[in-house]
Scaffold this active site. Structure first.
Site, short mmCIF file in Angstrom:
data_model
loop_
_atom_site.label_atom_id
_atom_site.label_comp_id
_atom_site.label_asym_id
_atom_site.label_seq_id
_atom_site.Cartn_x
_atom_site.Cartn_y
_atom_site.Cartn_z
CE LYS A 33 -0.64 0.07 5.03
NZ LYS A 33 0.12 1.29 5.28
CB THR A 34 3.98 2.27 1.77
OG1 THR A 34 3.41 1.93 3.05
CG2 THR A 34 4.76 3.56 1.92
CG ASP A 219 -0.87 4.61 5.15
OD1 ASP A 219 -1.48 3.63 4.69
OD2 ASP A 219 0.23 4.53 5.74
CD GLU A 220 -2.02 1.49 8.43
OE1 GLU A 220 -3.08 0.86 8.46
OE2 GLU A 220 -0.90 0.94 8.41
CD GLN A 250 -3.35 -5.20 8.36
OE1 GLN A 250 -2.32 -5.14 9.04
NE2 GLN A 250 -3.33 -4.98 7.05
NE ARG A 609 1.40 -7.86 11.19
CZ ARG A 609 1.08 -7.06 10.18
NH1 ARG A 609 1.91 -6.11 9.81
NH2 ARG A 609 -0.06 -7.21 9.51
#
Length: 678
Positions: A33-34, A219-220, A250, A609
């Protein structure tokens, strides 16, 4: 630009080049996504000819914003990126407040209260109530924060109070807001709340910011609360050109106001919203993703997605059931040691995740016993300790008597019988005179606002500090600071307020560590420049906290220990997720409050993770308040595909035999011998 676009997969490319309508990118864990956000910034500037100063990108942490800026900096020239805004939500809000400070009714140079400043003010406002303790103060602080994030004003909070505790908090809320304004101060939640209220009340100011911001990237997005969602909507309502990136699976911060429902709200508020899913994962093996997908499928979804990977299927997920929490910690430490030696891994390849900080205590003992280096993420910085913040506030006031925030922090530490009522009147006088609080204490006109006794208390403090300031300007600065600490009897204050004499002694020692550090800093600076002063040394010390934070993010070779909440956004080759039991994960509070979905998302975050190997551990018994209690395996284990799990413990025939245990110990010893031989 074509080289940058060529790195993207089809879905990422579609997300980058879609600019004509509002866009929601549902980005699964590890889906890049970044890269989408940073490449889209470059695309808007280079391909669409948009000026960088008309683009804004916001996220939630300084670390994420810094990473975003660095990535964009590698894609664009300095000239191309000039004027680009990449910041946290709160930094953006602070920028708006600074630029519109007069419209908000504040003076320039307003103070920003951190959590400790806020807690201290609430404690003072509630001090008259003998029943008030730390838990009640924290509860009130939490309620006020939630009300601010939900844009609920004190009157509404009071009229909707469900019980006496909420009614009390609402009354404190009203007084708290009034005192903050009088102190010319804002708190962390105000950084979003005040711009939203300003834009609601003064459309012409909103229009100015809308004209400035042509494209916004968020973002997020699943972590936004009501006020953050409203700010995004206000800023983008004119052009409706934005990209928000988020993952409802998330969303794990409901306790601080995050609303995954904001993802669904977008469809209602923007009829032409386009939705693109990023489902290819670049982090984990296929088996880890299969397990994660099956777990999270038990939560309801408006937009279904399923992560997949081209990194191979990978090894089975180990599930290790141990007799006790002590055995669990020892088994994790032993597994880390064995894998490290056998597979020639680095310590930093391993992470141990847990639901609560208390779970790390026994594990630390076991790691120390095996001489395994480890690091606990999220530990308290030296400069974040209360006693250090207190003395740093005194030091800040010594070099800048106009620092109102420092003045407010220490005026009543130790207690000088200068309560919030006195400070509110002092702040009103200082605002009318357009002077600092410290300067206002010296003015003759103050007697018109406060009684003679109240003025005497304030001047006793300021005249005492004036003497310290004069001594600091001589060659005896360090001695003067030491005398200041002893003269105000801060040691007695610590012993009165600490939980034990040992804690007070340790905190007092921390203060002298700070003074020694300041003396050493001044000495080094004067070796380079004999004209260097204590002012410059203190200013240098104020920056030390930033250096500590950078050290906390170092890449040293240590096993990482961290909570599931703190693990979000990180990835590790080898992950141990410990405490897979009912009332731990999911947590007892979540079971009682029926908020299992968020706990499931937390487990999902932990699982995703892992890059290569994932191990889940649990104990059959745990000690609670000195009593050994039986534990029940987490319901989440039953939701995982059994064919992908390799159980070790008491799950039927897969329980580890004495022979298997002996073989495991032999394997570890053999690996250690091989390492020593080499």
């Amino acid at each position: 630009m074509q080289k940058l676009l060529a790195r993207l997969n089809d879905r990422q490319l579609e997300a980058v080049t879609q600019v004509t309508s509002p866009l929601l990118v549902l980005a699964g864990a590890g889906s890049g996504k970044t890269s989408v956000i940073t490449t889209k910034i470059a695309y808007l500037i280079r391909d669409k000819g948009m000026s960088a100063r008309n683009i804004g990108a916001v996220t939630f942490t300084n670390k994420a914003a810094r990473e975003m800026r660095e990535r964009v900096g590698r894609m664009l020239s300095r000239e191309e990126a000039k004027g680009l805004t990449v910041s946290t939500f709160h930094s953006l809000g602070l920028d708006i407040i600074r630029k519109e400070v007069k419209h908000l009714g504040y003076k320039s140079g307003f103070s920003l209260f951190d959590t400790e400043d806020t807690r201290a003010l609430i404690r003072d406002l509630m001090h008259k109530d003998a029943q008030v303790d730390a838990d009640i103060i924290n509860q009130v602080l939490h309620l006020i924060s939630n009300w601010k994030n939900d844009l609920i004003e004190p009157g509404t909070a009071l009229s909707h109070a469900e019980d006496e505790s909420q009614a009390l908090a609402a009354k404190v809320y009203e007084s708290y807001i009034r005192h903050l304004k009088a102190y010319n101060a804002v708190d962390f939640d105000d950084l979003i709340r005040l711009p939203v209220l300003l834009f609601q009340q003064q459309p012409e100011i909103l229009r100015k910011w809308q004209e400035r911001l042509h494209y916004l990237l968020v973002d997020e997005y699943q972590d936004t609360n009501i006020s953050q969602y409203r700010l995004v909507k206000q800023l983008t309502d004119l052009r409706k050109t934005f990209t928000v990136v988020g993952d409802d699976d998330q969303s794990i911060y409901a306790w601080r106001g995050a609303r995954p429902e904001n993802l669904n709200q977008l469809s209602e508020d923007f009829a032409n919203l386009k939705i693109i899913k990023l489902e290819q994962n670049y982090r984990s093996t296929g088996r880890i993703l299969k397990v994660a997908n099956q777990l999270i499928a038990n939560n309801p979804h408006l937009h279904e997605k399923s992560l997949w990977s081209q990194l191979g299927f990978g090894d089975p997920i180990k599930v290790i059931e141990c007799a006790s929490e002590d055995a669990e910690a020892e088994r994790i430490a032993g597994e880390i040691m064995t894998r490290k030696l056998k597979e020639r891994l680095s310590w930093k390849d391993f992470a141990v995740l847990y639901r609560g900080n208390f779970q790390s205590r026994i594990l630390e003992i076991k790691l120390q016993a095996m001489q395994i280096p480890y690091k606990i993420s999220g530990g308290t910085s030296f400069f974040a300790r209360n006693e250090i913040k207190d003395i740093m506030a005194y030091l800040r006031l010594l070099i800048n008597p106009s620092d109102d925030n420092a003045f407010l922090r220490i005026i009543n530490i130790p207690r000088r019988e200068i309560g919030p009522a006195i400070l509110e009147k002092l702040a009103i006088y200082a605002k009318d005179r357009d002077v600092s609080l410290f300067a206002a204490c010296h003015e003759l006109g103050l007697e018109q606002y406060l009684s003679e006794r109240q003025v005497e208390r304030l001047r006793r403090f300021t005249h005492w500090l004036d003497g310290i300031i004069r001594r600091c300007e001589s060659d005896e600065a360090i001695a003067a600071i030491g005398e200041m600490i002893r003269d105000m009897d801060y040691e007695a204050w610590l012993y009165q307020n600490a939980s034990s004499p040992t804690v007070a002694e340790r905190r007092y020692a921390n203060i002298w560590t700070l003074v020694d550090s300041l003396a050493e800093t001044l000495k080094r600076m004067q070796e380079e420049n004999p004209e260097a002063t204590i002012r410059e040394a203190i200013a240098r010390l104020v920056l030390r906290d930033l250096l500590e934070q950078q050290e906390e993010e170092d890449d040293s070779d240590k096993v990482q220990l961290l909570t599931l909440h703190a693990s979000k956004g990180l990835e590790f080759p080898q992950v141990f997720l410990m405490g897979m039991e009912e009332e731990l994960l999911p947590h007892r509070n979540a079971i009682e409050a029926d908020t299992i979905e968020e706990e499931r998302r937390l487990a999902y975050v932990g699982i995703t993770r892992a890059q290569q190997h994932l191990t889940l551990t649990l104990a059959r018994q745990r000690k609670t308040y000195g009593e050994m209690l039986n534990c029940t395996p987490s319901r989440f284990l039953d939701e995982l595909p059994e064919e992908d799990l390799d159980w070790k413990g008491s799950k039927g025939e897969k329980k580890e035999s004495p022979e298997e245990k002996m073989q495991r110990n032999k394997s570890r010893a053999s690996a250690l011998k091989e390492l020593l031989k080499n």
